[in-house]
Design a protein around this motif. Structure first.
Motif, short mmCIF file in Angstrom:
data_model
loop_
_atom_site.label_atom_id
_atom_site.label_comp_id
_atom_site.label_asym_id
_atom_site.label_seq_id
_atom_site.Cartn_x
_atom_site.Cartn_y
_atom_site.Cartn_z
N VAL A 68 0.84 -1.20 0.00
CA VAL A 68 0.00 0.00 0.00
C VAL A 68 0.87 1.25 0.00
CG1 VAL A 68 -1.79 1.27 1.25
CG2 VAL A 68 -1.84 -1.24 1.19
N SER A 69 1.93 1.25 0.80
CA SER A 69 2.87 2.36 0.80
C SER A 69 4.23 1.89 1.27
CB SER A 69 2.37 3.51 1.69
OG SER A 69 2.34 3.11 3.05
N ALA A 70 5.28 2.43 0.65
CA ALA A 70 6.66 2.12 1.01
C ALA A 70 7.55 3.15 0.35
CB ALA A 70 7.05 0.71 0.55
N SER A 71 8.43 3.79 1.13
CA SER A 71 9.24 4.87 0.55
C SER A 71 10.72 4.77 0.90
CB SER A 71 8.71 6.23 1.01
OG SER A 71 8.72 6.34 2.42
N ALA A 72 11.16 3.65 1.51
CA ALA A 72 12.57 3.49 1.81
C ALA A 72 13.34 3.24 0.52
CB ALA A 72 12.79 2.35 2.80
N ASN A 73 14.63 3.55 0.55
CA ASN A 73 15.46 3.34 -0.64
C ASN A 73 16.85 2.91 -0.20
OD1 ASN A 73 16.18 3.26 -3.35
ND2 ASN A 73 16.77 5.42 -3.40
N VAL A 74 16.92 1.79 0.50
CA VAL A 74 18.19 1.25 0.97
C VAL A 74 18.88 0.52 -0.18
CG1 VAL A 74 19.29 -0.31 2.61
CG2 VAL A 74 17.31 1.04 3.33
N SER A 75 20.09 0.90 -0.48
CA SER A 75 20.81 0.35 -1.62
C SER A 75 20.86 -1.18 -1.57
CB SER A 75 22.24 0.90 -1.66
OG SER A 75 22.96 0.35 -2.73
N GLY A 76 20.42 -1.82 -2.66
CA GLY A 76 20.44 -3.27 -2.77
C GLY A 76 19.22 -3.96 -2.22
N PHE A 77 18.42 -3.24 -1.45
CA PHE A 77 17.24 -3.85 -0.81
C PHE A 77 16.05 -2.90 -0.88
CE2 PHE A 77 21.06 -5.58 1.04
CZ PHE A 77 20.85 -6.95 1.00
N MET A 111 6.20 0.85 6.38
CA MET A 111 5.51 0.39 5.19
C MET A 111 4.15 -0.17 5.59
SD MET A 111 7.29 -3.21 3.93
CE MET A 111 6.64 -2.89 2.27
N ILE A 112 3.22 -0.13 4.64
CA ILE A 112 1.87 -0.65 4.88
C ILE A 112 1.57 -1.71 3.82
CG2 ILE A 112 -0.59 -0.10 4.93
CD1 ILE A 112 0.15 2.70 5.89
N LEU A 113 1.10 -2.86 4.29
CA LEU A 113 0.75 -3.97 3.42
C LEU A 113 -0.74 -4.30 3.56
CD1 LEU A 113 3.74 -6.37 4.23
CD2 LEU A 113 3.57 -4.74 2.34
N SER A 114 -1.27 -5.00 2.57
CA SER A 114 -2.65 -5.49 2.66
C SER A 114 -2.76 -6.82 1.94
CB SER A 114 -3.63 -4.47 2.06
OG SER A 114 -3.61 -4.54 0.64
N TRP A 115 -3.92 -7.41 2.04
CA TRP A 115 -4.21 -8.68 1.38
C TRP A 115 -5.10 -8.44 0.17
CZ3 TRP A 115 -2.37 -8.29 6.11
CH2 TRP A 115 -1.56 -9.30 6.62
N GLY A 116 -4.87 -7.34 -0.53
CA GLY A 116 -5.60 -7.04 -1.76
C GLY A 116 -7.08 -6.84 -1.54
N GLY A 117 -7.45 -6.22 -0.43
CA GLY A 117 -8.86 -5.96 -0.14
C GLY A 117 -9.51 -7.01 0.74
N GLN A 153 1.16 -2.62 13.74
CA GLN A 153 -0.19 -2.06 13.95
C GLN A 153 -1.11 -2.52 12.83
OE1 GLN A 153 1.77 1.86 13.96
NE2 GLN A 153 0.58 2.34 15.79
N VAL A 154 -2.40 -2.58 13.13
CA VAL A 154 -3.38 -3.05 12.15
C VAL A 154 -4.56 -2.08 12.09
CG1 VAL A 154 -2.75 -5.47 12.39
CG2 VAL A 154 -4.51 -4.51 13.89
N SER A 155 -5.28 -2.13 10.95
CA SER A 155 -6.37 -1.18 10.73
C SER A 155 -7.41 -1.77 9.80
CB SER A 155 -5.82 0.11 10.14
OG SER A 155 -6.84 1.01 9.77
N ILE A 156 -8.63 -1.31 9.96
CA ILE A 156 -9.69 -1.68 9.02
C ILE A 156 -9.74 -0.71 7.85
CG2 ILE A 156 -12.20 -1.89 8.74
CD1 ILE A 156 -12.37 -2.71 11.68
N THR A 244 -14.28 -8.10 13.58
CA THR A 244 -14.40 -8.25 12.13
C THR A 244 -13.09 -8.54 11.42
OG1 THR A 244 -14.11 -5.87 11.70
CG2 THR A 244 -16.35 -6.64 12.16
N GLY A 245 -11.96 -8.36 12.10
CA GLY A 245 -10.66 -8.53 11.47
C GLY A 245 -10.10 -7.21 10.97
N PHE A 246 -8.98 -7.28 10.21
CA PHE A 246 -8.37 -6.05 9.69
C PHE A 246 -7.96 -6.25 8.23
CE2 PHE A 246 -4.73 -8.56 11.08
CZ PHE A 246 -3.76 -8.31 10.10
N LYS A 247 -7.73 -5.12 7.56
CA LYS A 247 -7.35 -5.14 6.15
C LYS A 247 -5.94 -4.61 5.89
CE LYS A 247 -12.07 -4.57 4.31
NZ LYS A 247 -12.11 -5.82 3.52
N PHE A 248 -5.43 -3.77 6.79
CA PHE A 248 -4.15 -3.10 6.56
C PHE A 248 -3.21 -3.38 7.73
CE2 PHE A 248 -7.45 -0.69 4.42
CZ PHE A 248 -6.92 -0.52 3.15
N LEU A 249 -1.94 -3.59 7.37
CA LEU A 249 -0.91 -3.87 8.36
C LEU A 249 0.22 -2.86 8.21
CD1 LEU A 249 0.33 -6.11 10.40
CD2 LEU A 249 1.61 -6.82 8.38
N LYS A 250 0.57 -2.19 9.30
CA LYS A 250 1.65 -1.21 9.28
C LYS A 250 2.85 -1.77 10.05
CE LYS A 250 0.66 3.14 9.97
NZ LYS A 250 0.30 4.41 10.67
#
Length: 287
Positions: A68-77, A111-117, A153-156, A244-250
């Motif tokens: 969902v979001s990621a802005s790090a720029n570590v060389s090689g990774f 960074m924030i990840l999700s399970w595609g909705g 952290q998690v979020s709906i 209900t569960g969550f959709k987003f993981l930070k």
């Protein structure tokens, strides 16, 4: 695997990528052949890990699939897809190279990840998801690891986030027992090529807080609405997630988060030039 680069520079460069510094020291008693024989299993494990991840990904492993979001720029990774393309652990003594590295502080530390909705469910009497980093043991003391502690952290709705009120309780950043309720602590044994566990296998507890496939497990029942670092979390939000569960993981490098016990940021392992290394996240059940 950036943690390895800060260690002893006396090792050959190719070993630095695959083996922790404790295996780059000359044995006081073994012959050269004996030392090489002891080293080969580690090199083989690292070599096998290089053929990971699988393509296509196994359908029965409930991986977070979307960055969902990621802005790090570590060389090689700096490829955030490494955080969603599968889990490629290399075991107790070696970290994975198939990771996306966060910054230590700043916007790139999160960074924030999700399970595609889809929604990660709260499964009764079980941990609900596992964070895979690339920690590895660095001494004979089984509590001493090269770690990348991360705040989870998690979020709906991707606005109101609830976490687990992590706590740092000791003065030694390499003691696992000093860190409570963080990601990035435990080694990753799960490798989609060499150890193709089922999703159910990954959640088997092998003793204490260790899982069959490694990584750090989190139970939504442990969400703490009083975590001072959460945004928009209260009892209502926390209970909604539990129900209900969550959709987003930070995921945030711990050094970018204030320790409520001290009022300053959590410590970070000295010598590391980047933050947490994310190999993947697996849910117990999704809907």
């Amino acid at each position: 695997m950036q943690k390895l680069l800060k260690n002893k520079t006396l090792c050959p460069l190719f070993l630095m990528f695959f083996v922790s510094f404790s295996f780059c020291k000359k044995s006081p008693s073994g012959t050269a052949d004996e030392n090489l024989a002891a080293l080969l299993p580690l090199l083989n494990a690292a070599s096998s890990a290089s053929f990971c991840p699988k393509s296509p990904l196994p359908a029965d492993i409930y991986l977070a699939t979307t960055v969902v979001s990621a802005s790090a720029n570590v060389s090689g990774f700096s490829d955030p897809n490494k955080a969603v393309n599968g889990v490629c652990g290399a075991g107790e003594l070696v970290g994975s190279l198939d990771v996306y590295a966060l910054d230590i502080t700043g916007a790139g530390a999160t960074m924030i990840l999700s399970w595609g909705g889809r929604t990660v469910k709260n499964v009764a009497d079980s941990i609900d998801f596992i964070i895979y980093d690339n920690s590895f043991r660095i001494s004979d003391d089984t509590n001493t690891y090269a770690m990348d502690p991360s705040v989870i952290q998690v979020s709906i709705d991707n606005t109101n986030y609830c976490g687990f009120n992590p706590s740092y309780t000791g003065a030694n950043v390499n003691l696992m027992s000093s860190w409570l309720r963080f990601g990035g602590l435990r080694p990753v044994y799960y490798n989609m090529t060499t150890k193709p566990y089922t999703n159910e296998d990954l959640f088997i507890n092998t003793g204490g807080s260790f899982l069959l496939g490694g990584g750090d497990g989190f139970d939504l029942e442990d969400l703490d609405p009083n975590d001072p670092n959460d945004t928009g979390c209260d009892n209502t939000v926390a209970n909604n997630i539990k129900t209900t569960g969550f959709k987003f993981l930070k995921i945030t490098s711990a050094a970018n988060v204030n320790n409520p016990n001290t009022g300053i940021q959590f410590p970070w392992p000295p010598g590391s030039y980047n933050g947490s290394d994310i190999d993947g996240v697996v849910a117990r059940e999704i809907q």
